[in-house]
Motif scaffolding. Structure first.
Motif, mmCIF file in Angstrom:
data_model
loop_
_atom_site.group_PDB
_atom_site.id
_atom_site.type_symbol
_atom_site.label_atom_id
_atom_site.label_comp_id
_atom_site.label_asym_id
_atom_site.label_seq_id
_atom_site.Cartn_x
_atom_site.Cartn_y
_atom_site.Cartn_z
ATOM 1 N N GLY A 59 0.808 -1.220 0.000
ATOM 2 C CA GLY A 59 0.000 0.000 0.000
ATOM 3 C C GLY A 59 0.839 1.266 0.000
ATOM 4 O O GLY A 59 2.062 1.216 0.053
ATOM 5 N N THR A 60 0.157 2.390 -0.048
ATOM 6 C CA THR A 60 0.816 3.693 -0.102
ATOM 7 C C THR A 60 0.095 4.680 0.787
ATOM 8 O O THR A 60 -1.134 4.678 0.840
ATOM 9 C CB THR A 60 0.798 4.245 -1.551
ATOM 10 O OG1 THR A 60 1.430 3.310 -2.405
ATOM 11 C CG2 THR A 60 1.501 5.563 -1.656
ATOM 12 N N PHE A 61 0.853 5.511 1.473
ATOM 13 C CA PHE A 61 0.285 6.636 2.218
ATOM 14 C C PHE A 61 0.364 7.869 1.345
ATOM 15 O O PHE A 61 1.332 8.052 0.608
ATOM 16 C CB PHE A 61 1.085 6.915 3.502
ATOM 17 C CG PHE A 61 0.818 5.958 4.606
ATOM 18 C CD1 PHE A 61 -0.341 6.057 5.356
ATOM 19 C CD2 PHE A 61 1.722 4.967 4.905
ATOM 20 C CE1 PHE A 61 -0.591 5.175 6.387
ATOM 21 C CE2 PHE A 61 1.481 4.078 5.935
ATOM 22 C CZ PHE A 61 0.321 4.177 6.681
ATOM 23 N N LEU A 62 -0.650 8.710 1.399
ATOM 24 C CA LEU A 62 -0.635 9.963 0.657
ATOM 25 C C LEU A 62 -0.816 11.117 1.634
ATOM 26 O O LEU A 62 -1.537 10.993 2.617
ATOM 27 C CB LEU A 62 -1.780 10.012 -0.361
ATOM 28 C CG LEU A 62 -1.792 8.944 -1.441
ATOM 29 C CD1 LEU A 62 -3.073 9.040 -2.259
ATOM 30 C CD2 LEU A 62 -0.586 9.085 -2.339
ATOM 31 N N THR A 63 -0.169 12.222 1.351
ATOM 32 C CA THR A 63 -0.411 13.445 2.116
ATOM 33 C C THR A 63 -1.077 14.449 1.178
ATOM 34 O O THR A 63 -0.829 14.445 -0.028
ATOM 35 C CB THR A 63 0.889 14.048 2.680
ATOM 36 O OG1 THR A 63 1.781 14.316 1.601
ATOM 37 C CG2 THR A 63 1.549 13.092 3.654
ATOM 38 N N VAL A 64 -1.937 15.269 1.748
ATOM 39 C CA VAL A 64 -2.692 16.226 0.939
ATOM 40 C C VAL A 64 -2.568 17.606 1.587
ATOM 41 O O VAL A 64 -2.933 17.767 2.750
ATOM 42 C CB VAL A 64 -4.184 15.819 0.856
ATOM 43 C CG1 VAL A 64 -4.959 16.784 -0.002
ATOM 44 C CG2 VAL A 64 -4.324 14.403 0.332
ATOM 45 N N PRO A 65 -2.054 18.597 0.859
ATOM 46 C CA PRO A 65 -1.948 19.941 1.427
ATOM 47 C C PRO A 65 -3.327 20.588 1.615
ATOM 48 O O PRO A 65 -4.289 20.245 0.911
ATOM 49 C CB PRO A 65 -1.117 20.718 0.404
ATOM 50 C CG PRO A 65 -1.141 19.917 -0.844
ATOM 51 C CD PRO A 65 -1.499 18.511 -0.484
ATOM 52 N N ALA B 267 -9.519 14.781 -2.556
ATOM 53 C CA ALA B 267 -8.278 15.481 -2.876
ATOM 54 C C ALA B 267 -7.130 14.498 -3.110
ATOM 55 O O ALA B 267 -6.286 14.716 -3.978
ATOM 56 C CB ALA B 267 -7.919 16.452 -1.753
ATOM 57 N N ALA B 268 -7.112 13.416 -2.355
ATOM 58 C CA ALA B 268 -6.025 12.442 -2.460
ATOM 59 C C ALA B 268 -6.036 11.714 -3.801
ATOM 60 O O ALA B 268 -4.982 11.453 -4.370
ATOM 61 C CB ALA B 268 -6.092 11.442 -1.316
ATOM 62 N N VAL B 269 -7.205 11.387 -4.319
ATOM 63 C CA VAL B 269 -7.233 10.667 -5.593
ATOM 64 C C VAL B 269 -6.989 11.609 -6.761
ATOM 65 O O VAL B 269 -6.514 11.175 -7.806
ATOM 66 C CB VAL B 269 -8.538 9.860 -5.815
ATOM 67 C CG1 VAL B 269 -8.686 8.791 -4.779
ATOM 68 C CG2 VAL B 269 -9.745 10.731 -5.871
ATOM 69 N N GLY B 270 -7.298 12.890 -6.575
ATOM 70 C CA GLY B 270 -6.964 13.911 -7.564
ATOM 71 C C GLY B 270 -7.165 13.505 -8.995
ATOM 72 O O GLY B 270 -8.278 13.278 -9.450
#
Length: 66
Positions: A6-12, A39-42
């Protein structure tokens, strides 16, 4: 996460506000915590994705741009 690949995402913050406004324009009034997922899937382009949108937006209101 590593074991499953898996992957972690950060979103400003500015992307979260933009996502909440985008969802509102589509008729979906969600809290900022729900807008984070959007916002994360953008600009996701690989296959399909399911985005959970939680909350009715009644607690936080619509994000105001700074």
């Amino acid at each position: 996460m590593r074991a499953s690949g898996g992957t972690f995402l950060t979103v400003p913050e500015e992307r979260i506000r933009g996502a909440q406004l985008d969802l509102a324009a589509r008729g979906l009034h969600v809290e900022t915590t729900g807008a984070v997922c959007w916002a994360a899937v953008g600009d996701w382009t690989e296959g399909s994705v399911v985005v959970p949108l939680c909350g009715a937006g009644l607690k936080t209101g619509l994000a105001a741009p700074h």
